[in-house]
Motif scaffolding. Structure first.
Motif, mmCIF file in Angstrom:
data_model
loop_
_atom_site.group_PDB
_atom_site.id
_atom_site.type_symbol
_atom_site.label_atom_id
_atom_site.label_comp_id
_atom_site.label_asym_id
_atom_site.label_seq_id
_atom_site.Cartn_x
_atom_site.Cartn_y
_atom_site.Cartn_z
ATOM 1 N N ILE A 25 21.490 -28.888 -8.580
ATOM 2 C CA ILE A 25 21.703 -30.317 -8.329
ATOM 3 C C ILE A 25 21.465 -31.125 -9.598
ATOM 4 O O ILE A 25 22.252 -32.028 -9.925
ATOM 5 N N ASN A 26 20.404 -30.814 -10.328
ATOM 6 C CA ASN A 26 20.127 -31.544 -11.575
ATOM 7 C C ASN A 26 21.246 -31.351 -12.594
ATOM 8 O O ASN A 26 21.636 -32.293 -13.286
ATOM 9 N N LEU A 27 21.761 -30.137 -12.715
ATOM 10 C CA LEU A 27 22.879 -29.868 -13.624
ATOM 11 C C LEU A 27 24.096 -30.692 -13.220
ATOM 12 O O LEU A 27 24.718 -31.348 -14.059
ATOM 13 N N MET A 28 24.428 -30.672 -11.941
ATOM 14 C CA MET A 28 25.605 -31.399 -11.473
ATOM 15 C C MET A 28 25.425 -32.907 -11.661
ATOM 16 O O MET A 28 26.395 -33.614 -11.918
ATOM 17 N N ALA A 29 24.195 -33.387 -11.571
ATOM 18 C CA ALA A 29 23.933 -34.810 -11.775
ATOM 19 C C ALA A 29 24.106 -35.198 -13.247
ATOM 20 O O ALA A 29 24.531 -36.316 -13.551
ATOM 21 N N ARG A 30 23.786 -34.278 -14.147
ATOM 22 C CA ARG A 30 23.922 -34.558 -15.588
ATOM 23 C C ARG A 30 25.374 -34.523 -16.045
ATOM 24 O O ARG A 30 25.757 -35.215 -16.987
ATOM 25 N N GLU A 31 26.178 -33.698 -15.417
ATOM 26 C CA GLU A 31 27.558 -33.485 -15.841
ATOM 27 C C GLU A 31 28.483 -34.513 -15.192
ATOM 28 O O GLU A 31 28.382 -34.775 -14.011
ATOM 29 N N ASN A 32 29.392 -35.061 -15.947
ATOM 30 C CA ASN A 32 30.399 -35.972 -15.403
ATOM 31 C C ASN A 32 31.738 -35.252 -15.353
ATOM 32 O O ASN A 32 32.719 -35.702 -15.923
ATOM 33 N N ARG A 33 31.723 -34.085 -14.731
ATOM 34 C CA ARG A 33 32.956 -33.305 -14.661
ATOM 35 C C ARG A 33 32.913 -32.379 -13.456
ATOM 36 O O ARG A 33 31.855 -32.090 -12.909
ATOM 37 N N HIS A 34 34.081 -31.939 -13.066
ATOM 38 C CA HIS A 34 34.180 -30.946 -12.007
ATOM 39 C C HIS A 34 33.885 -29.586 -12.622
ATOM 40 O O HIS A 34 34.387 -29.277 -13.705
ATOM 41 N N MET A 35 33.071 -28.799 -11.941
ATOM 42 C CA MET A 35 32.658 -27.496 -12.463
ATOM 43 C C MET A 35 32.934 -26.397 -11.438
ATOM 44 O O MET A 35 32.765 -26.610 -10.245
ATOM 45 N N THR A 36 33.341 -25.227 -11.931
ATOM 46 C CA THR A 36 33.488 -24.071 -11.051
ATOM 47 C C THR A 36 32.096 -23.499 -10.783
ATOM 48 O O THR A 36 31.131 -23.805 -11.494
ATOM 49 N N VAL A 37 32.012 -22.653 -9.788
ATOM 50 C CA VAL A 37 30.746 -21.964 -9.505
ATOM 51 C C VAL A 37 30.332 -21.137 -10.718
ATOM 52 O O VAL A 37 29.156 -21.087 -11.078
ATOM 53 N N GLU A 38 31.310 -20.537 -11.389
ATOM 54 C CA GLU A 38 31.018 -19.740 -12.576
ATOM 55 C C GLU A 38 30.459 -20.609 -13.706
ATOM 56 O O GLU A 38 29.564 -20.190 -14.434
ATOM 57 N N ASP A 39 31.009 -21.841 -13.858
ATOM 58 C CA ASP A 39 30.468 -22.785 -14.853
ATOM 59 C C ASP A 39 29.003 -23.084 -14.554
ATOM 60 O O ASP A 39 28.162 -23.071 -15.450
ATOM 61 N N ILE A 40 28.735 -23.378 -13.296
ATOM 62 C CA ILE A 40 27.369 -23.715 -12.876
ATOM 63 C C ILE A 40 26.440 -22.545 -13.136
ATOM 64 O O ILE A 40 25.375 -22.696 -13.741
#
Length: 144
Positions: A25-40
């Motif tokens: 959740i913290n990673l997704m909050a920092r990123e302003n982009r759509h990410m794949t599960v593999e990116d995450i």
């Protein structure tokens, strides 16, 4: 949506706030982009080396079911996710190179002749609208 709101909603639905879930959740909050599960997974696996891709998939699935993630497909069959910033339906401009996205502040459906759709005896329940292209930063990098 603030990260604390996400944690509260997860608790409200009976989910624990594990360190791995918190990191996702913290990673997704920092990123302003759509990410794949593999990116995450790739971004947080250095901090959690035993974290499996399946665990990330499960967590992303929970967040999506609770309407905390937007999911989109760039046309390659891979789901990409971004935290929902506000409730209601949204539309985006999405960069095909870096994955960043920006919400558009209008609904393109408002500009269609809805009567023609009703004439076809079709009742719209939901819709998506995304425009794919290249953001200013990626275009600038190509010009260098």
């Amino acid at each position: 949506m603030r990260t604390q709101d996400i944690f509260d909603k997860l608790k409200e639905h009976g989910y624990k706030i594990t360190p791995q879930r918190q990191e996702i959740i913290n990673l997704m909050a920092r990123e302003n982009r759509h990410m794949t599960v593999e990116d995450i997974h790739g971004q947080i696996s250095t901090r959690f080396p035993n974290l499996s891709v399946d665990t990330v998939y499960r967590n992303v699935g929970v967040l999506e079911r609770l309407n905390m993630l937007d999911k989109t497909d760039f046309g390659d069959g891979k789901g990409r996710y971004k935290l929902v910033k506000k409730s209601g339906h949204r539309h985006h401009l999405i960069c095909l190179k870096c994955g960043c996205s920006e919400e558009v502040d209008f609904c393109p459906l408002d500009y269609l002749d809805k009567q023609k759709i009703k004439d076809k005896k079709f009742a719209i329940q939901k819709h998506n609208f995304e425009i794919f292209g290249y953001c200013a930063q990626c275009l600038e990098k190509e010009d260098e």
